[in-house]
Design an enzyme around this catalytic site. Structure first.
Site, PDB file in Angstrom:
ATOM      1  N   CYS A 130      51.599  31.791  47.441  1.00  4.92           N
ATOM      2  CA  CYS A 130      50.386  30.968  47.530  1.00  4.92           C
ATOM      3  C   CYS A 130      50.543  29.779  48.478  1.00  4.92           C
ATOM      4  O   CYS A 130      49.671  28.909  48.543  1.00  4.92           O
ATOM      5  CB  CYS A 130      49.983  30.479  46.150  1.00  4.92           C
ATOM      6  SG  CYS A 130      49.792  31.818  44.961  1.00  4.92           S
ATOM      7  N   LYS A 195      47.295  26.265  35.396  1.00  5.26           N
ATOM      8  CA  LYS A 195      47.468  27.694  35.665  1.00  5.26           C
ATOM      9  C   LYS A 195      48.930  28.040  35.417  1.00  5.26           C
ATOM     10  O   LYS A 195      49.822  27.495  36.066  1.00  5.26           O
ATOM     11  CB  LYS A 195      47.078  27.999  37.105  1.00  5.26           C
ATOM     12  CG  LYS A 195      47.330  29.456  37.483  1.00  5.26           C
ATOM     13  CD  LYS A 195      46.780  29.776  38.849  1.00  5.26           C
ATOM     14  CE  LYS A 195      47.107  31.199  39.242  1.00  5.26           C
ATOM     15  NZ  LYS A 195      46.592  31.530  40.572  1.00  5.26           N
ATOM     16  N   ARG A 205      47.106  41.483  40.710  1.00  5.03           N
ATOM     17  CA  ARG A 205      47.879  41.548  41.953  1.00  5.03           C
ATOM     18  C   ARG A 205      47.766  42.914  42.606  1.00  5.03           C
ATOM     19  O   ARG A 205      47.871  43.025  43.830  1.00  5.03           O
ATOM     20  CB  ARG A 205      49.326  41.133  41.694  1.00  5.03           C
ATOM     21  CG  ARG A 205      49.386  39.642  41.379  1.00  5.03           C
ATOM     22  CD  ARG A 205      50.764  39.134  41.052  1.00  5.03           C
ATOM     23  NE  ARG A 205      50.668  37.784  40.509  1.00  5.03           N
ATOM     24  CZ  ARG A 205      51.638  37.164  39.870  1.00  5.03           C
ATOM     25  NH1 ARG A 205      52.802  37.779  39.692  1.00  5.03           N
ATOM     26  NH2 ARG A 205      51.451  35.949  39.419  1.00  5.03           N
ATOM     27  N   ARG A 217      56.330  33.202  41.022  1.00  6.43           N
ATOM     28  CA  ARG A 217      55.511  32.008  41.270  1.00  6.43           C
ATOM     29  C   ARG A 217      55.911  30.822  40.375  1.00  6.43           C
ATOM     30  O   ARG A 217      55.154  29.879  40.206  1.00  6.43           O
ATOM     31  CB  ARG A 217      54.031  32.333  41.031  1.00  6.43           C
ATOM     32  CG  ARG A 217      53.479  33.486  41.853  1.00  6.43           C
ATOM     33  CD  ARG A 217      51.991  33.333  42.063  1.00  6.43           C
ATOM     34  NE  ARG A 217      51.287  34.541  42.437  1.00  6.43           N
ATOM     35  CZ  ARG A 217      51.353  35.137  43.632  1.00  6.43           C
ATOM     36  NH1 ARG A 217      52.150  34.659  44.559  1.00  6.43           N
ATOM     37  NH2 ARG A 217      50.647  36.222  43.871  1.00  6.43           N
ATOM     38  N   GLU A 233      48.708  17.802  34.459  1.00  4.89           N
ATOM     39  CA  GLU A 233      48.096  18.524  35.591  1.00  4.89           C
ATOM     40  C   GLU A 233      46.588  18.245  35.672  1.00  4.89           C
ATOM     41  O   GLU A 233      46.049  18.021  36.747  1.00  4.89           O
ATOM     42  CB  GLU A 233      48.322  20.041  35.448  1.00  4.89           C
ATOM     43  CG  GLU A 233      49.707  20.518  35.854  1.00  4.89           C
ATOM     44  CD  GLU A 233      49.887  20.571  37.376  1.00  4.89           C
ATOM     45  OE1 GLU A 233      49.003  20.116  38.110  1.00  4.89           O
ATOM     46  OE2 GLU A 233      50.937  21.059  37.816  1.00  4.89           O
ATOM     47  N   LYS A 248      44.170  28.739  32.605  1.00  7.43           N
ATOM     48  CA  LYS A 248      44.348  30.149  32.927  1.00  7.43           C
ATOM     49  C   LYS A 248      45.758  30.576  32.584  1.00  7.43           C
ATOM     50  O   LYS A 248      46.680  29.863  32.963  1.00  7.43           O
ATOM     51  CB  LYS A 248      44.078  30.327  34.424  1.00  7.43           C
ATOM     52  CG  LYS A 248      44.268  31.731  34.913  1.00  7.43           C
ATOM     53  CD  LYS A 248      44.034  31.773  36.388  1.00  7.43           C
ATOM     54  CE  LYS A 248      44.477  33.139  36.870  1.00  7.43           C
ATOM     55  NZ  LYS A 248      44.578  33.209  38.285  1.00  7.43           N
TER      56      LYS A 248
HETATM   57  C1  PBG Z   1      45.538  33.747  43.251  1.00  9.43           C
HETATM   58  C2  PBG Z   1      45.009  34.136  41.918  1.00  9.43           C
HETATM   59  C3  PBG Z   1      45.600  34.943  40.935  1.00  9.43           C
HETATM   60  C4  PBG Z   1      44.633  35.103  39.934  1.00  9.43           C
HETATM   61  C5  PBG Z   1      43.530  34.359  40.314  1.00  9.43           C
HETATM   62  N1  PBG Z   1      43.788  33.753  41.536  1.00  9.43           N
HETATM   63  C6  PBG Z   1      46.888  35.649  40.901  1.00  9.43           C
HETATM   64  C7  PBG Z   1      48.160  34.932  40.822  1.00  9.43           C
HETATM   65  O1  PBG Z   1      48.235  33.718  40.701  1.00  9.43           O
HETATM   66  O2  PBG Z   1      49.151  35.636  40.924  1.00  9.43           O
HETATM   67  C8  PBG Z   1      44.778  35.918  38.687  1.00  9.43           C
HETATM   68  C9  PBG Z   1      43.515  36.470  38.128  1.00  9.43           C
HETATM   69  C10 PBG Z   1      43.684  37.543  37.113  1.00  9.43           C
HETATM   70  O3  PBG Z   1      44.787  37.930  36.720  1.00  9.43           O
HETATM   71  O4  PBG Z   1      42.642  38.043  36.668  1.00  9.43           O
HETATM   72  N2  PBG Z   1      46.606  32.884  43.254  1.00  9.43           N
END
Ligand code: PBG
Length: 322
Positions: A130, A195, A205, A217, A233, A248
């Site tokens: 990212c 997140k 992915r 990540r 955060e 999330k």
């Molecule tokens: C991009 C992103 C991700 C998701 C949303 N934006 C994937 C990640 O961080 O690997 C995940 C969404 C999902 O699992 O439904 N960074």
């Protein structure tokens, strides 16, 4: 408050009474529908790990967005799957990028639908991380400029809200600055604030073709055991100008949703992620659960925990039950 004076069952006597005392109501306006946009024409490509989800070409994305809008869903969240990936995520901020095309086409055809865009580099980078990578490290500050450029490019194409999901430090501030410098002072930022580095993202992915080519990540997304850190955060993101904050994933993180709802006065979004979706789909396919009932219970519970908005692949199915 003791039996037999009090009998909690009295208020559960009929469906009508139960409805009258129902504390949480899911509304169509609570739902945001995520969509994956790919290049080409007339493409509606199945995502094997996410039954009934598709990678859509721009023309198909317009149809899908129109369908969502007609059902009463107020907003979509767009993800782009570019043709070309490189180590500067060039297509992320290209005016001709697939998301930019989709934004323009949807805004033209489906007028009142709110178009939110995911602002991240992973789908556009050849290494799938990212941020900018040097010598195997994911660099924070050099990534910020690219993210700000990406957000600006989405807004120029017509996005109503931008949603940074990269988890680099300071990205909300640079995006706010960039938008304000170009007179987009009225465009809200919905930040993926808490997140987590979750195993529940793996179907996504596949869908977005964004598997990291090395490592994971964990140096930028949050560590799942941490609760207080989510508050830190979120505070930072609000200070930097986030208008909506997101937690999330949703299902395993309802304590976090609840904390954030209690502590802050901005709307809270929760992302019911791909792995949560696919688990329900798989169990339903086996005949082990009643999909409709489980989905409504799940989404209502996410709302009950404190989410004002829920991003969910179930949006089209759920809205029909409301
Ligand atoms: C991009 C992103 C991700 C998701 C949303 N934006 C994937 C990640 O961080 O690997 C995940 C969404 C999902 O699992 O439904 N960074």
């Amino acid at each position: 408050m003791s039996f037999p004076i009090h009998r909690a069952r009295r208020l559960r006597n009929s469906q009508t009474i139960r409805k009258m005392v129902q504390e949480t109501q899911l509304r169509p306006e609570d739902l945001i529908y995520p969509m994956f946009v790919i290049s080409g024409k007339g493409v509606r490509k199945k995502i094997p790990s996410m039954p009934e989800c598709f990678q859509l070409s721009v023309d198909e994305a317009v149809k899908e967005a129109a369908k969502a809008h007609k059902l009463g869903i107020p907003a979509v969240l767009l993800f782009g799957i570019p043709k070309h990936k490189d180590d500067l995520a060039s297509e992320a901020y290209s005016d001709k990028g697939v998301v930019q095309q989709a934004i323009r086409a949807i805004k033209k055809k489906v007028r009142n639908l709110v178009v939110i865009t995911d602002v991240c580099l992973c789908e556009y980078m050849n290494h799938g991380h990212c941020g900018v990578v040097k010598k195997g490290r994911i660099l924070n500050d050099p990534s910020l400029e690219l993210l700000a450029k990406e957000a600006l490019s989405h807004v120029r194409a017509g996005a109503d809200i931008v949603a940074p999901s990269d988890m680099m430090d300071g990205r909300v501030a640079v995006i706010r600055d960039m938008l304000d410098a170009h007179d987009y002072t009225d465009i809200p930022i919905m930040s993926y604030s808490a997140k987590y580095a979750s195993a529940f993202y793996s179907p996504f992915r596949d869908a977005a073709d964004s598997v990291p080519q090395f490592g994971d990540r964990r140096t930028y997304q949050m560590d799942p055991p941490n609760r207080r850190e989510a508050i830190k955060e979120v505070s930072l993101d609000i200070e930097e100008g986030a208008d909506i904050v997101m937690v999330k994933p949703a299902m395993c993180y309802m304590d976090i949703i609840s904390d954030i709802k209690d502590l802050f006065d901005v709307p809270v979004a929760a992302y019911n992620v791909s792995g949560e979706y696919s688990m329900v789909k798989a169990a339903a396919k086996m005949g082990w659960i009643d999909e409709k009932k489980v989905v409504m219970e799940l989404l209502t519970s996410i709302k009950r925990s404190g989410a004002d908005l829920i991003i969910t692949y179930f949006a089209l199915d759920a809205v029909k039950e409301l």
